[in-house]
Design an enzyme around this catalytic site. Structure first.
Site, PDB file in Angstrom:
ATOM      1  CG  HIS A  31     -19.108 -63.361  46.083  1.00  0.00           C
ATOM      2  ND1 HIS A  31     -20.037 -63.439  45.074  1.00  0.00           N
ATOM      3  CD2 HIS A  31     -18.620 -64.611  46.245  1.00  0.00           C
ATOM      4  CE1 HIS A  31     -20.123 -64.691  44.641  1.00  0.00           C
ATOM      5  NE2 HIS A  31     -19.278 -65.410  45.321  1.00  0.00           N
ATOM      6  CG  ASP A  82     -27.810 -64.570  44.921  1.00  0.00           C
ATOM      7  OD1 ASP A  82     -28.393 -64.466  46.013  1.00  0.00           O
ATOM      8  OD2 ASP A  82     -26.566 -64.726  44.836  1.00  0.00           O
ATOM      9  CG  ASP A 104     -22.846 -63.598  50.774  1.00  0.00           C
ATOM     10  OD1 ASP A 104     -22.722 -64.712  50.218  1.00  0.00           O
ATOM     11  OD2 ASP A 104     -23.398 -62.631  50.217  1.00  0.00           O
ATOM     12  CG  ASP A 152     -26.775 -61.602  46.282  1.00  0.00           C
ATOM     13  OD1 ASP A 152     -27.145 -61.687  45.095  1.00  0.00           O
ATOM     14  OD2 ASP A 152     -25.774 -62.196  46.733  1.00  0.00           O
ATOM     15  CG  HIS A 160     -25.465 -67.458  48.303  1.00  0.00           C
ATOM     16  ND1 HIS A 160     -25.897 -66.719  47.225  1.00  0.00           N
ATOM     17  CD2 HIS A 160     -25.270 -68.722  47.846  1.00  0.00           C
ATOM     18  CE1 HIS A 160     -25.941 -67.481  46.155  1.00  0.00           C
ATOM     19  NE2 HIS A 160     -25.584 -68.716  46.487  1.00  0.00           N
ATOM     20  CG  ASP A 172     -27.243 -63.237  49.521  1.00  0.00           C
ATOM     21  OD1 ASP A 172     -27.345 -64.096  48.638  1.00  0.00           O
ATOM     22  OD2 ASP A 172     -26.207 -62.585  49.734  1.00  0.00           O
ATOM     23  CG  HIS A 192     -23.384 -59.349  48.641  1.00  0.00           C
ATOM     24  ND1 HIS A 192     -24.481 -60.115  48.936  1.00  0.00           N
ATOM     25  CD2 HIS A 192     -23.575 -58.165  49.288  1.00  0.00           C
ATOM     26  CE1 HIS A 192     -25.299 -59.415  49.733  1.00  0.00           C
ATOM     27  NE2 HIS A 192     -24.762 -58.243  49.956  1.00  0.00           N
ATOM     28  CD  GLU A 213     -22.577 -61.263  43.740  1.00  0.00           C
ATOM     29  OE1 GLU A 213     -22.368 -61.728  42.595  1.00  0.00           O
ATOM     30  OE2 GLU A 213     -21.692 -61.207  44.637  1.00  0.00           O
TER      31      GLU A 213
HETATM   32  N1  ARG Z   1     -21.385 -69.824  49.878  1.00  0.00           N
HETATM   33  C1  ARG Z   1     -20.697 -69.768  48.623  1.00  0.00           C
HETATM   34  C2  ARG Z   1     -19.256 -69.291  48.823  1.00  0.00           C
HETATM   35  O1  ARG Z   1     -18.839 -69.025  49.917  1.00  0.00           O
HETATM   36  C3  ARG Z   1     -21.415 -68.882  47.632  1.00  0.00           C
HETATM   37  C4  ARG Z   1     -21.455 -67.425  47.997  1.00  0.00           C
HETATM   38  C5  ARG Z   1     -22.220 -66.611  47.016  1.00  0.00           C
HETATM   39  N2  ARG Z   1     -22.221 -65.234  47.407  1.00  0.00           N
HETATM   40  C6  ARG Z   1     -22.776 -64.231  46.721  1.00  0.00           C
HETATM   41  N3  ARG Z   1     -22.623 -63.014  47.184  1.00  0.00           N
HETATM   42  N4  ARG Z   1     -23.455 -64.438  45.622  1.00  0.00           N
HETATM   43  O2  ARG Z   1     -18.525 -69.170  47.864  1.00  0.00           O
HETATM   44 MN    MN Z   2     -24.603 -62.275  48.538  1.00  0.00          MN
HETATM   45 MN    MN Z   3     -26.143 -64.565  46.917  1.00  0.00          MN
END
Ligand code: ARG
Ligand code: MN
Ligand code: MN
Ligand code: MN
Length: 314
Positions: free
Chosen positions: A136, A229, A123, A227, A121, A119, A96, A272
Protein backbone atom coordinates in the site's frame (compact mmCIF):
# COMPACT_ATOMS: atom_id res chain seq x y z
CA UNK A 1 -26.31 10.70 -13.79
CA UNK A 2 -25.39 7.32 -12.34
CA UNK A 3 -22.91 6.27 -9.71
CA UNK A 4 -21.47 2.79 -9.25
CA UNK A 5 -20.32 1.74 -5.80
CA UNK A 6 -17.71 -0.99 -5.72
CA UNK A 7 -16.65 -2.49 -2.40
CA UNK A 8 -13.11 -3.87 -2.14
CA UNK A 9 -12.72 -5.55 1.27
CA UNK A 10 -9.00 -6.16 1.02
CA UNK A 11 -6.15 -5.69 3.50
CA UNK A 12 -3.09 -7.61 2.27
CA UNK A 13 -1.31 -4.49 1.04
CA UNK A 14 -0.39 -3.78 4.66
CA UNK A 15 -0.05 -5.66 7.94
CA UNK A 16 -2.92 -4.44 10.13
CA UNK A 17 -6.20 -6.34 10.27
CA UNK A 18 -9.55 -4.67 9.87
CA UNK A 19 -9.23 -2.36 6.85
CA UNK A 20 -11.15 -5.03 4.89
CA UNK A 21 -14.22 -3.91 6.87
CA UNK A 22 -14.02 -0.41 5.38
CA UNK A 23 -16.65 -0.90 2.66
CA UNK A 24 -19.31 -2.12 5.08
CA UNK A 25 -18.51 0.61 7.59
CA UNK A 26 -18.80 3.35 4.94
CA UNK A 27 -22.07 1.93 3.62
CA UNK A 28 -23.42 1.69 7.18
CA UNK A 29 -22.64 5.40 7.62
CA UNK A 30 -25.36 6.08 5.03
CA UNK A 31 -23.50 6.40 1.73
CA UNK A 32 -26.23 5.18 -0.62
CA UNK A 33 -28.92 7.38 0.92
CA UNK A 34 -26.69 10.46 0.75
CA UNK A 35 -25.95 9.90 -2.93
CA UNK A 36 -29.59 9.19 -3.73
CA UNK A 37 -30.46 12.53 -2.11
CA UNK A 38 -28.08 14.16 -4.60
CA UNK A 39 -30.31 12.82 -7.38
CA UNK A 40 -28.01 10.07 -8.58
CA UNK A 41 -29.14 6.68 -9.74
CA UNK A 42 -26.99 4.62 -7.37
CA UNK A 43 -25.87 1.18 -8.49
CA UNK A 44 -24.30 -0.64 -5.58
CA UNK A 45 -22.33 -3.50 -7.11
CA UNK A 46 -21.66 -4.96 -3.67
CA UNK A 47 -18.28 -6.25 -2.56
CA UNK A 48 -15.76 -8.09 -4.68
CA UNK A 49 -14.65 -11.49 -3.39
CA UNK A 50 -10.92 -11.78 -3.17
CA UNK A 51 -9.09 -15.10 -3.26
CA UNK A 52 -6.68 -15.91 -0.49
CA UNK A 53 -3.71 -17.47 -2.26
CA UNK A 54 -2.18 -20.39 -0.35
CA UNK A 55 1.34 -20.29 -1.71
CA UNK A 56 2.39 -16.66 -1.67
CA UNK A 57 5.96 -16.27 -0.42
CA UNK A 58 7.50 -12.84 0.17
CA UNK A 59 9.16 -11.16 -2.77
CA UNK A 60 12.27 -9.56 -1.22
CA UNK A 61 10.65 -8.11 1.94
CA UNK A 62 7.28 -7.55 0.24
CA UNK A 63 4.50 -9.69 1.76
CA UNK A 64 1.60 -11.26 -0.23
CA UNK A 65 2.70 -10.08 -3.71
CA UNK A 66 0.55 -12.58 -5.64
CA UNK A 67 -2.50 -12.05 -3.42
CA UNK A 68 -2.26 -8.27 -3.89
CA UNK A 69 -1.57 -8.65 -7.62
CA UNK A 70 -4.56 -10.94 -8.14
CA UNK A 71 -6.90 -8.73 -6.09
CA UNK A 72 -5.93 -5.74 -8.19
CA UNK A 73 -6.44 -7.65 -11.42
CA UNK A 74 -9.99 -8.47 -10.31
CA UNK A 75 -10.64 -4.89 -9.21
CA UNK A 76 -9.27 -3.53 -12.48
CA UNK A 77 -11.86 -5.53 -14.42
CA UNK A 78 -14.67 -4.33 -12.17
CA UNK A 79 -13.70 -0.65 -12.40
CA UNK A 80 -13.22 -0.89 -16.13
CA UNK A 81 -16.68 -2.46 -16.45
CA UNK A 82 -18.36 0.21 -14.33
CA UNK A 83 -16.68 3.08 -16.20
CA UNK A 84 -17.45 1.42 -19.53
CA UNK A 85 -21.12 1.21 -18.52
CA UNK A 86 -21.12 4.99 -18.11
CA UNK A 87 -21.09 5.23 -14.33
CA UNK A 88 -19.03 7.50 -12.17
CA UNK A 89 -17.32 4.89 -10.02
CA UNK A 90 -16.71 5.02 -6.25
CA UNK A 91 -14.27 2.35 -5.06
CA UNK A 92 -14.42 1.69 -1.33
CA UNK A 93 -11.28 0.12 0.18
CA UNK A 94 -9.62 -1.66 1.66
CA UNK A 95 -6.01 -0.57 1.75
CA UNK A 96 -4.36 1.79 -0.74
CA UNK A 97 -2.66 -0.98 -2.76
CA UNK A 98 -6.10 -1.21 -4.41
CA UNK A 99 -5.41 1.99 -6.31
CA UNK A 100 -3.19 -0.06 -8.63
CA UNK A 101 -6.17 -1.99 -9.99
CA UNK A 102 -8.57 0.89 -9.72
CA UNK A 103 -6.46 3.32 -11.75
CA UNK A 104 -5.45 0.58 -14.20
CA UNK A 105 -9.07 -0.40 -14.81
CA UNK A 106 -10.05 3.24 -15.21
CA UNK A 107 -7.25 3.71 -17.75
CA UNK A 108 -8.58 0.81 -19.84
CA UNK A 109 -11.47 3.10 -20.74
CA UNK A 110 -9.83 6.47 -20.25
CA UNK A 111 -6.19 6.23 -21.32
CA UNK A 112 -5.79 10.00 -21.00
CA UNK A 113 -6.88 10.15 -17.34
CA UNK A 114 -5.04 12.22 -14.74
CA UNK A 115 -4.56 11.29 -11.10
CA UNK A 116 -5.03 13.35 -7.95
CA UNK A 117 -3.62 11.54 -4.91
CA UNK A 118 -4.83 12.98 -1.60
CA UNK A 119 -2.78 11.36 1.17
CA UNK A 120 -0.39 11.92 4.07
CA UNK A 121 1.89 9.51 2.19
CA UNK A 122 3.25 9.44 -1.36
CA UNK A 123 2.86 5.65 -1.74
CA UNK A 124 5.58 5.77 -4.38
CA UNK A 125 8.17 3.42 -2.86
CA UNK A 126 9.54 0.66 -5.06
CA UNK A 127 10.28 -2.71 -3.46
CA UNK A 128 13.89 -1.49 -3.31
CA UNK A 129 13.18 1.78 -1.49
CA UNK A 130 10.31 0.61 0.75
CA UNK A 131 11.19 0.57 4.45
CA UNK A 132 8.15 -1.59 5.31
CA UNK A 133 7.77 -3.78 2.25
CA UNK A 134 4.02 -3.06 2.33
CA UNK A 135 2.44 -2.72 -1.09
CA UNK A 136 0.00 0.00 0.00
CA UNK A 137 3.07 2.23 0.20
CA UNK A 138 4.09 1.36 -3.39
CA UNK A 139 0.93 1.71 -5.49
CA UNK A 140 2.03 4.73 -7.52
CA UNK A 141 5.35 3.09 -8.44
CA UNK A 142 3.41 0.34 -10.23
CA UNK A 143 1.50 2.91 -12.29
CA UNK A 144 4.31 5.18 -13.49
CA UNK A 145 6.01 4.63 -16.84
CA UNK A 146 8.84 6.84 -15.59
CA UNK A 147 9.77 4.25 -12.93
CA UNK A 148 9.62 1.23 -15.22
CA UNK A 149 13.37 0.60 -15.17
CA UNK A 150 13.49 0.98 -11.37
CA UNK A 151 10.80 -1.61 -10.71
CA UNK A 152 11.70 -5.27 -10.31
CA UNK A 153 9.23 -7.84 -11.65
CA UNK A 154 6.96 -8.44 -8.68
CA UNK A 155 5.15 -11.79 -8.85
CA UNK A 156 1.41 -11.33 -9.30
CA UNK A 157 1.64 -8.22 -11.46
CA UNK A 158 2.49 -9.58 -14.92
CA UNK A 159 -1.09 -8.79 -16.04
CA UNK A 160 -0.34 -5.05 -16.06
CA UNK A 161 2.13 -2.54 -17.46
CA UNK A 162 2.80 0.96 -16.14
CA UNK A 163 0.94 3.55 -18.20
CA UNK A 164 0.88 6.86 -16.30
CA UNK A 165 3.26 9.79 -16.85
CA UNK A 166 4.71 11.63 -13.88
CA UNK A 167 3.25 14.90 -15.20
CA UNK A 168 -0.28 13.45 -15.03
CA UNK A 169 -0.15 13.09 -11.24
CA UNK A 170 -0.53 15.61 -8.40
CA UNK A 171 -0.28 14.90 -4.67
CA UNK A 172 -2.10 16.85 -1.97
CA UNK A 173 -1.56 16.53 1.79
CA UNK A 174 1.89 14.92 2.03
CA UNK A 175 3.63 14.94 5.41
CA UNK A 176 5.29 11.53 5.79
CA UNK A 177 7.52 10.88 2.80
CA UNK A 178 10.32 8.29 2.96
CA UNK A 179 13.82 9.32 1.77
CA UNK A 180 13.63 7.04 -1.28
CA UNK A 181 10.24 8.49 -2.15
CA UNK A 182 11.57 12.03 -1.88
CA UNK A 183 14.33 11.22 -4.38
CA UNK A 184 11.69 9.85 -6.76
CA UNK A 185 9.40 12.89 -6.39
CA UNK A 186 12.29 15.28 -7.04
CA UNK A 187 13.94 13.28 -9.83
CA UNK A 188 10.71 12.84 -11.78
CA UNK A 189 9.61 16.43 -11.11
CA UNK A 190 6.24 15.33 -9.75
CA UNK A 191 3.89 18.14 -8.73
CA UNK A 192 3.04 17.81 -5.06
CA UNK A 193 1.57 19.93 -2.30
CA UNK A 194 2.76 18.95 1.15
CA UNK A 195 0.98 20.18 4.27
CA UNK A 196 3.66 22.86 4.44
CA UNK A 197 2.73 24.01 0.94
CA UNK A 198 -0.91 24.13 2.00
CA UNK A 199 0.10 26.21 5.03
CA UNK A 200 1.95 28.65 2.81
CA UNK A 201 -0.33 28.88 -0.23
CA UNK A 202 -3.74 28.08 1.18
CA UNK A 203 -5.94 25.32 -0.17
CA UNK A 204 -7.63 27.60 -2.70
CA UNK A 205 -4.36 28.32 -4.52
CA UNK A 206 -3.27 24.68 -4.20
CA UNK A 207 -6.40 23.54 -6.05
CA UNK A 208 -6.01 26.23 -8.67
CA UNK A 209 -2.46 25.12 -9.46
CA UNK A 210 -3.40 21.43 -9.26
CA UNK A 211 -6.24 21.70 -11.77
CA UNK A 212 -4.25 24.01 -13.99
CA UNK A 213 -1.32 21.58 -14.01
CA UNK A 214 -3.54 18.66 -15.00
CA UNK A 215 -6.22 20.24 -17.17
CA UNK A 216 -4.85 23.42 -18.77
CA UNK A 217 -3.70 21.65 -21.93
CA UNK A 218 -6.86 19.57 -22.30
CA UNK A 219 -9.90 18.49 -20.35
CA UNK A 220 -9.67 14.85 -19.34
CA UNK A 221 -11.12 12.39 -16.85
CA UNK A 222 -9.97 12.70 -13.25
CA UNK A 223 -9.12 9.77 -11.01
CA UNK A 224 -9.24 10.90 -7.39
CA UNK A 225 -7.49 8.52 -5.01
CA UNK A 226 -8.42 9.67 -1.51
CA UNK A 227 -6.61 8.09 1.44
CA UNK A 228 -8.60 8.96 4.56
CA UNK A 229 -5.31 9.49 6.45
CA UNK A 230 -4.88 12.72 4.47
CA UNK A 231 -7.19 14.19 7.09
CA UNK A 232 -5.87 15.08 10.50
CA UNK A 233 -6.07 12.10 12.89
CA UNK A 234 -8.38 14.14 15.13
CA UNK A 235 -10.94 13.88 12.31
CA UNK A 236 -10.08 10.46 10.90
CA UNK A 237 -8.60 8.42 13.75
CA UNK A 238 -9.71 4.99 12.48
CA UNK A 239 -6.89 4.38 10.01
CA UNK A 240 -3.73 2.29 9.98
CA UNK A 241 -0.99 4.88 9.49
CA UNK A 242 -2.20 8.17 10.99
CA UNK A 243 0.13 11.19 10.84
CA UNK A 244 -0.36 14.41 12.83
CA UNK A 245 -0.90 17.73 11.13
CA UNK A 246 -3.31 16.71 8.39
CA UNK A 247 -6.04 18.37 6.37
CA UNK A 248 -8.80 20.17 8.22
CA UNK A 249 -12.38 19.24 7.46
CA UNK A 250 -12.78 22.40 5.41
CA UNK A 251 -9.58 21.87 3.42
CA UNK A 252 -10.58 18.30 2.56
CA UNK A 253 -14.08 19.30 1.50
CA UNK A 254 -12.71 22.21 -0.54
CA UNK A 255 -10.53 19.74 -2.47
CA UNK A 256 -13.49 17.55 -3.37
CA UNK A 257 -15.77 20.51 -4.14
CA UNK A 258 -13.23 21.89 -6.60
CA UNK A 259 -12.83 18.50 -8.23
CA UNK A 260 -16.59 18.17 -8.58
CA UNK A 261 -16.78 21.61 -10.14
CA UNK A 262 -14.53 20.53 -13.01
CA UNK A 263 -17.27 18.11 -14.10
CA UNK A 264 -14.49 15.63 -14.87
CA UNK A 265 -14.48 13.26 -11.89
CA UNK A 266 -14.66 9.76 -13.30
CA UNK A 267 -13.41 7.41 -10.55
CA UNK A 268 -12.82 8.04 -6.84
CA UNK A 269 -11.13 5.68 -4.40
CA UNK A 270 -11.75 6.05 -0.66
CA UNK A 271 -9.26 3.89 1.17
CA UNK A 272 -7.64 3.05 4.51
CA UNK A 273 -10.78 3.42 6.64
CA UNK A 274 -10.17 0.80 9.33
CA UNK A 275 -13.20 0.53 11.64
CA UNK A 276 -11.34 -1.77 14.03
CA UNK A 277 -8.75 0.89 14.89
CA UNK A 278 -10.85 3.65 16.47
CA UNK A 279 -10.29 4.02 20.22
CA UNK A 280 -14.04 4.43 20.76
CA UNK A 281 -17.21 3.84 18.72
CA UNK A 282 -17.39 7.63 18.32
CA UNK A 283 -13.90 7.70 16.79
CA UNK A 284 -14.92 5.09 14.25
CA UNK A 285 -18.17 6.89 13.50
CA UNK A 286 -16.33 10.17 12.95
CA UNK A 287 -14.06 8.50 10.41
CA UNK A 288 -16.78 6.71 8.46
CA UNK A 289 -19.10 9.71 8.33
CA UNK A 290 -16.18 11.83 7.15
CA UNK A 291 -15.64 9.31 4.35
CA UNK A 292 -19.30 9.69 3.35
CA UNK A 293 -18.96 13.50 3.48
CA UNK A 294 -15.98 13.60 1.10
CA UNK A 295 -17.69 11.26 -1.33
CA UNK A 296 -20.90 13.30 -1.29
CA UNK A 297 -18.91 16.47 -1.77
CA UNK A 298 -16.93 14.99 -4.68
CA UNK A 299 -20.27 14.11 -6.25
CA UNK A 300 -21.73 17.57 -5.92
CA UNK A 301 -23.06 18.13 -2.44
CA UNK A 302 -22.47 21.81 -1.74
CA UNK A 303 -22.06 23.75 1.47
CA UNK A 304 -23.98 26.69 0.06
CA UNK A 305 -27.03 24.55 -0.64
CA UNK A 306 -28.67 23.73 -3.95
CA UNK A 307 -32.10 23.57 -5.54
CA UNK A 308 -32.28 20.45 -7.64
CA UNK A 309 -35.65 19.10 -6.60
CA UNK A 310 -37.57 22.39 -6.57
CA UNK A 311 -36.48 24.69 -9.41
CA UNK A 312 -39.00 27.31 -8.17
CA UNK A 313 -39.90 28.53 -4.70
CA UNK A 314 -42.76 26.20 -3.77
N1 ARG B 1 5.67 5.17 3.46
C1 ARG B 1 5.28 4.10 4.33
C2 ARG B 1 5.53 2.74 3.66
O1 ARG B 1 6.00 2.67 2.56
C3 ARG B 1 3.83 4.22 4.75
C4 ARG B 1 2.83 4.06 3.64
C5 ARG B 1 1.43 4.25 4.09
N2 ARG B 1 0.52 4.07 3.00
C6 ARG B 1 -0.81 4.13 3.08
N3 ARG B 1 -1.50 3.88 1.99
N4 ARG B 1 -1.42 4.42 4.20
O2 ARG B 1 5.24 1.72 4.25
MN1 MN C 1 -2.17 5.98 0.80
MN1 MN D 1 -1.70 7.34 3.66
MN1 MN E 1 -11.81 -9.05 10.62
Amino acid sequence: QSVAILGAPFSKGQKRRGVEHGPKAIRDAGLVERLSNLDYAVHDFGDLTFKHLEKDEHFMHVPFPRTVGRANQLLSGAVSGAVGAGHTCIMLGGDHSLAIGSVEGHAQHCPDLCLIWVDAHADINTPLTSPSGNLHGQSVAFLLKDLQNKMPEVPGFSWMKPFLSARDLVYIGLRDVDPGEHIILKTLGIQYFSMRDIDRMGIQRVMEVTLDHLLARKQRPIHLSFDIDAFDPSLAPATGTPVNGGLTYREGIYVTEEIHNTGLLSVMDVVEVNPTLGATPEAVEATTSLAVDVIASALGQTREGAHVAFPKIP
